[in-house]
Scaffold this motif. Structure first.
Motif, PDB file in Angstrom:
ATOM      1  N   LEU A  55       0.827  -1.217   0.000  1.00 29.70           N
ATOM      2  CA  LEU A  55       0.000   0.000   0.000  1.00 29.70           C
ATOM      3  C   LEU A  55       0.855   1.258   0.000  1.00 29.70           C
ATOM      4  N   GLY A  56       2.143   1.107   0.328  1.00 28.10           N
ATOM      5  CA  GLY A  56       3.062   2.257   0.300  1.00 28.10           C
ATOM      6  C   GLY A  56       2.835   3.198   1.461  1.00 28.10           C
ATOM      7  N   GLU A  57       3.337   4.433   1.310  1.00 27.67           N
ATOM      8  CA  GLU A  57       3.328   5.393   2.412  1.00 27.67           C
ATOM      9  C   GLU A  57       1.945   6.001   2.653  1.00 27.67           C
ATOM     10  N   GLY A  58       1.409   6.643   1.621  1.00 30.05           N
ATOM     11  CA  GLY A  58       0.054   7.207   1.723  1.00 30.05           C
ATOM     12  C   GLY A  58      -0.115   8.261   2.793  1.00 30.05           C
ATOM     13  N   THR A  59      -1.348   8.459   3.206  1.00 28.17           N
ATOM     14  CA  THR A  59      -1.690   9.494   4.191  1.00 28.17           C
ATOM     15  C   THR A  59      -1.420   8.986   5.605  1.00 28.17           C
ATOM     16  N   ASP A  60      -1.546   9.898   6.570  1.00 27.02           N
ATOM     17  CA  ASP A  60      -1.398   9.528   7.983  1.00 27.02           C
ATOM     18  C   ASP A  60      -2.358   8.405   8.346  1.00 27.02           C
ATOM     19  N   ALA A  61      -3.610   8.573   7.935  1.00 27.75           N
ATOM     20  CA  ALA A  61      -4.633   7.586   8.285  1.00 27.75           C
ATOM     21  C   ALA A  61      -4.254   6.218   7.742  1.00 27.75           C
ATOM     22  N   LEU A  62      -3.771   6.190   6.495  1.00 28.44           N
ATOM     23  CA  LEU A  62      -3.380   4.913   5.893  1.00 28.44           C
ATOM     24  C   LEU A  62      -2.251   4.285   6.688  1.00 28.44           C
ATOM     25  N   ARG A  63      -1.235   5.093   6.996  1.00 28.23           N
ATOM     26  CA  ARG A  63      -0.090   4.558   7.750  1.00 28.23           C
ATOM     27  C   ARG A  63      -0.540   4.006   9.106  1.00 28.23           C
ATOM     28  N   GLU A  64      -1.432   4.744   9.754  1.00 34.21           N
ATOM     29  CA  GLU A  64      -1.909   4.308  11.069  1.00 34.21           C
ATOM     30  C   GLU A  64      -2.678   2.979  10.949  1.00 34.21           C
ATOM     31  N   GLY A  65      -3.538   2.928   9.962  1.00 36.57           N
ATOM     32  CA  GLY A  65      -4.323   1.712   9.751  1.00 36.57           C
ATOM     33  C   GLY A  65      -3.434   0.524   9.445  1.00 36.57           C
ATOM     34  N   VAL A  66      -2.412   0.741   8.605  1.00 35.34           N
ATOM     35  CA  VAL A  66      -1.484  -0.336   8.248  1.00 35.34           C
ATOM     36  C   VAL A  66      -0.737  -0.816   9.491  1.00 35.34           C
ATOM     37  N   ALA A  67      -0.268   0.142  10.308  1.00 36.54           N
ATOM     38  CA  ALA A  67       0.481  -0.225  11.526  1.00 36.54           C
ATOM     39  C   ALA A  67      -0.407  -1.028  12.468  1.00 36.54           C
ATOM     40  N   GLU A  68      -1.660  -0.595  12.604  1.00 41.58           N
ATOM     41  CA  GLU A  68      -2.582  -1.321  13.491  1.00 41.58           C
ATOM     42  C   GLU A  68      -2.829  -2.733  12.996  1.00 41.58           C
ATOM     43  N   LEU A  69      -3.140  -2.846  11.708  1.00 40.50           N
ATOM     44  CA  LEU A  69      -3.409  -4.173  11.156  1.00 40.50           C
ATOM     45  C   LEU A  69      -2.200  -5.079  11.304  1.00 40.50           C
ATOM     46  N   ARG A  70      -0.999  -4.504  11.111  1.00 45.67           N
ATOM     47  CA  ARG A  70       0.214  -5.303  11.208  1.00 45.67           C
ATOM     48  C   ARG A  70       0.366  -5.850  12.639  1.00 45.67           C
ATOM     49  N   GLU A  71       0.145  -4.975  13.604  1.00 50.86           N
ATOM     50  CA  GLU A  71       0.275  -5.433  15.003  1.00 50.86           C
ATOM     51  C   GLU A  71      -0.778  -6.509  15.317  1.00 50.86           C
ATOM     52  N   VAL A  72      -1.999  -6.257  14.840  1.00 50.25           N
ATOM     53  CA  VAL A  72      -3.063  -7.233  15.086  1.00 50.25           C
ATOM     54  C   VAL A  72      -2.694  -8.582  14.465  1.00 50.25           C
ATOM     55  N   LEU A  73      -2.218  -8.562  13.238  1.00 54.06           N
ATOM     56  CA  LEU A  73      -1.863  -9.818  12.563  1.00 54.06           C
ATOM     57  C   LEU A  73      -0.777 -10.564  13.329  1.00 54.06           C
ATOM     58  N   GLU A  74       0.246  -9.844  13.772  1.00 51.99           N
ATOM     59  CA  GLU A  74       1.357 -10.495  14.487  1.00 51.99           C
ATOM     60  C   GLU A  74       0.857 -11.144  15.785  1.00 51.99           C
ATOM     61  N   LEU A  75      -0.007 -10.420  16.503  1.00 50.79           N
ATOM     62  CA  LEU A  75      -0.492 -10.958  17.779  1.00 50.79           C
ATOM     63  C   LEU A  75      -1.490 -12.096  17.575  1.00 50.79           C
ATOM     64  N   VAL A  76      -2.278 -11.991  16.521  1.00 53.33           N
ATOM     65  CA  VAL A  76      -3.198 -13.090  16.209  1.00 53.33           C
ATOM     66  C   VAL A  76      -2.389 -14.373  16.004  1.00 53.33           C
ATOM     67  N   ARG A  77      -1.266 -14.227  15.314  1.00 54.54           N
ATOM     68  CA  ARG A  77      -0.406 -15.386  15.122  1.00 54.54           C
ATOM     69  C   ARG A  77       0.191 -15.851  16.448  1.00 54.54           C
ATOM     70  N   ALA A  78       0.647 -14.896  17.270  1.00 54.32           N
ATOM     71  CA  ALA A  78       1.227 -15.260  18.569  1.00 54.32           C
ATOM     72  C   ALA A  78       0.200 -15.965  19.456  1.00 54.32           C
ATOM     73  N   LEU A  79      -1.063 -15.665  19.223  1.00 59.27           N
ATOM     74  CA  LEU A  79      -2.128 -16.301  20.004  1.00 59.27           C
ATOM     75  C   LEU A  79      -2.439 -17.708  19.506  1.00 59.27           C
ATOM     76  N   GLY A  80      -1.732 -18.118  18.455  1.00 59.05           N
ATOM     77  CA  GLY A  80      -1.864 -19.493  18.002  1.00 59.05           C
ATOM     78  C   GLY A  80      -2.972 -19.733  16.986  1.00 59.05           C
TER      79      GLY A  80
END
Lengths: 465, 465
Positions: free
Chosen positions: B251-276
């Protein structure tokens, strides 16, 4: 800004109380199912036409009617017609409707339990509820239903209340035929007059024997000797199984109705004993009448020995025909009902509730955000091992996390620091036993299971009432 | 005589279906509790003033209002005022009211589950319900709530649906900030216009790409290239964990909102995996928007891989402020909801329900009325051993009793004849394994436990989807 609040007459609980309430619901359900009763749920809304077949009086005045926004608009012209829908005010009318509607799809005798909320527009008053749980079981026969089923219900009551941990209780038994026979023999033959006399007798505790005696003589025109025999009769309580049988024998021959009632009660008593109910848990009580125009044979009330002021916590009886408004089939039945909301409220008032244990059994603490994946993995292992587990998701001081667990009633606190992570262990603090130990992660769930089993064995070793 | 029937739009079940439904409720509750969520129940009736703060439109038209008989009489004069009480139409508004009302008695983050019926005066239609169960969990923070909680919910969804045995499913994730950022970068900056575009895009499956493309160009005045990018965007689905991360990177750099959304989704994905949660069970889906004016971050939908036509079976997301109508406190939260009545109905339509097993596990038959005390004693022993047991109370032909057990889905039939009583044994017929054996009475419960354990071990050895 609207002030957040519930309507008067409902009971809403904070989580610790809700957990205690849910445990009571679960205990009741488990025991209902243990005796082979099948679950039924019915809609909270019934068609008014279907719900309000019986009676006008008391019941109808307490009914809540329901209208969707659309229907509300429409009725503004007409105004006076009864709304199409109403909330159920008990579980018996919905059961009658259910059995009649599904008559050809059900196997009889039909044994059902139902645990749902009912609604009554009662005057708001402390300890009176407009929304409350009823937990009912009934056995419905087609055409006929053996008296033997009347013996099963005290066994269920005994199982439920033994497990509810409310102290000693007594299931009080009587029989409407026996009562009818007794009154007939005294010349009080009219059903309505019997009902009025019984209502008067019911005031014994409140108004005293003298007042009741005078009323029965003066207002009812009964002879002194008749009144004396009535007052002696309603005071009969048995003190053991043998005493109950002796008290039945002592009634003598009497009318057909009396003989039939005595024979039924005798059979019920024998089977209640065969079902393993200890004789300290049941007794004859000739003053129990209940729903005078509804019950026709066995009637039950259950009282807590140490809390007589709570009144009956589980009542019911035998009825002739469940669903005469909906079907021509004759459907006799026998049932009991626990008003759980009121019971819960009263136990709480009496300080008899155990609200100390959360549903959450383990809290995985977090000392450093970098440890979170480890914390989540440990939590996953605990959950997989059957433990209800919460993870602290936002790091804070460990002391604060412990305090939270303690207040919330969570028993096991799991600590996972650099050390533990390096060694593949966790430190467990058992807040109940005030004990702390370190275990390999792979043995965590197993170890906690042993701890719990020990605690359970210990608590079972305690003498219970 | 009144025809017994339920109002339209409610789901009432016969016992075998009710048992299956109850098992689903139990599974959901067990898993909600496994993750440390606490039970809450609220009254079905709320004050109209409290319930109907939000919105007027759709929601208000579907509300059921409630009036007691007394109140109905009183309002006949005035006529136009809104009734004082209304039935809840979801569990979110009652949660907001509950949290605001009990704010100072709750520990935050507050993790609650609630499984109750809600009411909507919808147009009657096959598969649409006016009364239905919602099973919700939410985590509510005070002032703030870490994005990490957004990762717990997919783990709960995974646990619940794995155990519900509905086949393979996919938890689809998106983020409203990411979407907003994406649209802003394309010049569709206005929130309302974004909503309209998304609504249009939602019709892709129904109307086809050509139609949607034309509408976006002609009616919305969007450039062809913009429309092409939108259509590419909403088609994004990830195929693995690594692919999900790659799709976010793309998705690239984009706007602040995009960056924030990407960062959130990334953290959620990593933790979902950590949760098994296995990576086959979750995926990015950039077309998921959900409740456009309500959710502000992570959004979820869950679909059954083999039954896409059922639509989402569990949805939810992150919201900014739960209870702004009731309190000045900022209460952000994240939650999910399962519409169980609809799900149950659809699984049944698809033939995916297992309604073969009764809650009753054993039937003690009766060959002769004289044996009844023995039958009752055996039943007592089985119940004491944890088996849900029914006793045949009225003797009939043994064949009839077996047929009843078979039809009712009762697994073990216990036979107790003269012979067995003399020997102190019972004969057990296992209707599932079509097996028959005789055991000493004292070993009955233990033997049946072994039979069940073997059956369970066997069924667990089967490969599951």
């Amino acid at each position: 800004m609207i002030k957040p609040r519930t309507p008067p007459g409902v009971m809403e609980l904070l989580p610790p109380d809700q957990i205690a309430f849910q445990r009571m619901l679960d205990t009741i359900r488990r025991n209902f199912e243990r005796f082979g009763f099948l679950p039924v749920e019915t809609p909270v809304m019934e068609l008014s036409e279907v719900l309000l077949t019986k009676s006008g009086g008391e019941t109808e005045r307490q009914v809540y009617f329901v209208q969707s926004t659309g229907a509300l608009g429409k009725s503004e012209g007409g105004g006076e017609s009864t709304p199409e829908l109403a909330l159920r005010f008990d579980l018996t009318v919905p059961l009658a409707r259910y059995v009649a509607e599904h008559e050809h799809e059900l196997a009889f005798p039909f044994r059902r339990y139902q645990m749902q909320r009912v609604y009554r527009g009662e005057r708001a008053q402390r300890g009176r509820f407009r929304e409350f749980y009823q937990c009912d079981i009934d056995v419905i026969g087609k055409d006929a239903l053996s008296i033997r089923f009347d013996a099963e219900l005290p066994a269920v009551i005994h199982a439920v209340f033994s497990e509810l941990n409310v102290g000693a209780f007594t299931i009080q038994l009587n029989n409407r035929k026996l009562m009818r026979g007794f009154f007939e023999a005294l010349g009080v033959a009219d059903g309505e007059q019997q009902a009025l006399v019984l209502r008067e007798v019911d005031k014994l505790d409140k108004r005293g024997e003298g007042h009741v005696r005078d009323t029965l003589v003066d207002d009812f025109g009964l002879a002194d000797t008749v009144v004396a025999r009535i007052l002696d009769f309603v005071k009969v309580r048995s003190t053991s199984h043998a005493d109950a049988l002796a008290k039945l024998d002592a009634l003598g021959e009497g009318t057909d109705a009396l003989r039939e009632g005595v024979a039924e009660l005798r059979e019920v008593l024998e089977l209640v004993r065969a079902l393993g109910v200890p004789e300290s848990a049941y007794a004859l009580n000739f003053s129990i009448a209940r729903g005078l125009d509804y019950y026709t044979g066995t009637v039950y009330e259950t009282t807590l020995n140490d809390y007589p002021q709570i009144g009956s916590v589980c009542s019911g009886g035998r009825y002739e025909n469940l669903a005469s408004h909906y079907t021509k089939s004759k459907l006799p039945g026998v049932g009991i009902s626990i008003g759980l909301t009121r019971l819960f409220w009263q136990l709480r008032e009496a300080g008899l509730l155990d609200t100390a244990q959360s549903t959450v059994q383990a809290l995985v603490t977090q000392m450093d955000a970098a440890h979170l994946p480890h914390c989540l993995a440990v939590a996953g292992e605990l959950r997989h091992g059957g433990f209800n587990t919460e993870v602290v998701m936002e790091p804070s001081k460990l002391g604060k996390q412990f305090k939270y667990a303690d207040r919330a009633g969570i028993r096991f606190v799991i600590v996972l620091g650099e050390d533990e992570i390096a060694k593949g262990t966790v430190t467990v603090k058992d807040l109940r036993r005030e004990d702390q130990f370190e275990v390999p992660r792979s043995e965590l769930a197993k170890t906690l299971r042993v701890e719990l089993a020990q605690a359970q064995a210990l608590s079972k070793a305690q003498p219970t009432a």
